[in-house]
Design an enzyme around this catalytic site. Sequence first.
Site, PDB file in Angstrom:
ATOM      1  N   ASP A 277      -7.043  -3.184  -3.563  1.00 39.76           N
ATOM      2  CA  ASP A 277      -7.971  -2.240  -2.945  1.00 39.76           C
ATOM      3  C   ASP A 277      -8.945  -3.075  -2.118  1.00 39.76           C
ATOM      4  O   ASP A 277      -9.132  -4.263  -2.396  1.00 39.76           O
ATOM      5  CB  ASP A 277      -8.705  -1.467  -4.042  1.00 39.76           C
TER       6      ASP A 277
ATOM      7  N   THR B  42     -12.563  -2.091  -0.716  1.00 40.43           N
ATOM      8  CA  THR B  42     -13.991  -2.021  -1.034  1.00 40.43           C
ATOM      9  C   THR B  42     -14.242  -2.235  -2.519  1.00 40.43           C
ATOM     10  O   THR B  42     -13.708  -1.524  -3.348  1.00 40.43           O
ATOM     11  CB  THR B  42     -14.565  -0.655  -0.602  1.00 40.43           C
TER      12      THR B  42
ATOM     13  N   ASP C 226     -10.867  -1.194  -8.416  1.00 36.33           N
ATOM     14  CA  ASP C 226     -12.135  -1.106  -9.143  1.00 36.33           C
ATOM     15  C   ASP C 226     -12.704   0.303  -9.231  1.00 36.33           C
ATOM     16  O   ASP C 226     -13.648   0.536  -9.977  1.00 36.33           O
ATOM     17  CB  ASP C 226     -13.188  -2.013  -8.487  1.00 36.33           C
TER      18      ASP C 226
END
Length: 693
Positions: free
Chosen positions: A387, A389, A589
């Site tokens: 991922d 960001t 996250d």
Amino acid sequence: MKFKIVYDQPGRIRFRAGAYAFEKMHEPRIHMACVSEPYVQKAVVHSENGGILLEYEDGYREQVIDFVRNLNIANLPEIEPDTEYQLQAIDTDFKNKLAFMIARRYLAKLFIPAPIRTVHLIYRGLKFVAKGLNCLGEGKLSVEVLDGAAIGASILQRNYESAGTIMFLLNVSSLLEDYTKACTRTALTASLAVKVDKVWVVRDGVDVQVRMQDVQVGDLVRVRSGSMIPVDGTVTEGDAFVNEATMTGESQAVHKTVGKSVFAGTIVDEGSIVVSVRAVSGNTKIQKIIELIDRSEDLKASIQSRAERLADGIVPFSFIGFGLTLLFTRNITKAVSILMVDYSCAIKLSTPISVISALREAADRNMTLKGGKYLEEFALAGTIVFDKTGTLTKAEPKLERVIPFGNRSEEEILRIAACIEEHFPHSMARAIVRGAAERGIDHEEEHADVKYIVAHGIATTLDGERAIIGSKHFVVEDEKIAVGEAEQKKIDELAGAASVIYLAIGGNLAGVLCISDPPRDEAAEAIRMLRERGIKHVAMITGDSQKAAERTAQLLGIDTFFAQVLPEDKHRYVEKMKAEGRRVIMVGDGINDAPALAAANVSVAMSDASDIARETADVTLRSEDLRDLAELRTLSTLLMERIQANYRFIVAFNTSLLAAGFFGFLAPSTSALLHNLSTMGICAKSMTPLKPV
């Protein structure tokens, strides 16, 4: 608490309060109190001698001593033992049992007369023989049959030392298997358990916060976006998309409406529901799944299961060797020497020891894994997907530029955006609010209640007009806000590689905010290190703009990237890669990464990940350094190499013993001694660190 300091080094101190300072039941409370202090990194508590060992951050020695001095057991609340304490208790129990087994074996020779020892040994040996006969009766020619035959043959030849050594090693193997299962079960149970202290209960139309333990069957519990459902029940109001990955393994969120059942441990991705409680605590479906973990073979690394199958598969050849030796030599002593040497003992012992040692080493390096099989998957994977960001970036974006449209000014656009975004503390919202504060712009409440659409944006009412802020997909495609060619050209020219947040008021584009989120300092190095360790393909999935994603990919040397991906679509890219024959690691996250994490062969959550990401992930990094991924790759690869090297040694050494026994060079007792010594040696080697500090 009164104590003596018995060990004191920077970052590590041991207190001794005496044997009667506190009881066993107080250990979890003291442990929780210790690790709750922000400067305490690790705590070990023993009631036997009143010992408290604390590892702490440099510079906090006096605070640690003051804390222990002021520790009052009577004031500590009753709690359920946390995972770290449970793992420590399992570890201590294993060491005590192993020490007792070793002490009993060797002290018995000193204090118990030989005739009594012999009778006891024969009694124990007959249990193994009976177990082997039972397997044989069921049509299984397994390791248990060979063990029973070897022990029985040793007893018949009055070679009691060999019989005792074989039984000792088999008991150690059984203890190791129980220890491995207990550790993995505890880690998995902790990841599945419902960790909710308080919930919102609807009473007389009003939401009231109550303790989870006070919730009763029939109560109405309200659950909002991003929260875990704490009970089993039926939806009586509202609707929501619920992530049931912990329950079903299905990565796609399920739409729940009035009348549908929901289960404890699942997560509301989007929406708000009221649940009529059907079951709480130990009666929930998730608790039944936790109980089933006890019997699950999935806890083992597949290489560990293969080792056990290999051990069973070799058994017939041992008996064939015994028969052929007896046929050709007519010498029962030579034939029995074949039974004294088997491959299974060393294979079954060394593999779980290697896995346990690797899991412990990973934990010491701030990496937590839910089981040995994830180490194996990490070693075998050739593709890693990130991922963007919060994973490849620090999730500390900065407002770079405000582009107004119509008659509005930059200041007005930023004031409105900050006013709306301050209610939702995600990274992009913080950047906008911080940008307004840095420019000295005050933003008073001017809007009605806001509605957060997960990973898309926010909708509200401002001065009687509908106001929306979020991604281009949300504002332009979902909400049908028109963006003219001239406006889009201006955005493309001024935004560059920055992420763009769109603001629309009254059905018209009011302005955009350009936000940059630079990669982590170590991200490029981490990717380079992963490539050096055998990762062939690096990909990135992000909901960000094409330009922002392309810029990040160029900076970090990423092979493939997918931009402007919707949260619900991320897992499809992972499943597509798996369908192409790739073994995939997914690193994320956020809430929107959970489906992709669940779909990967092995998933990794960052230390500051959302609750749902950590619940879904197989591996959690306890530091924020992406280079830990390369460290884990090294550990997992070294583990596989160690297990394969152990196999080669076991086969080569034991084959040489078999040959020596067949030709009469070694007596059965010597074969057994060398076999047992080699088994203990390979196990001792398997306990050593894979990667020296």
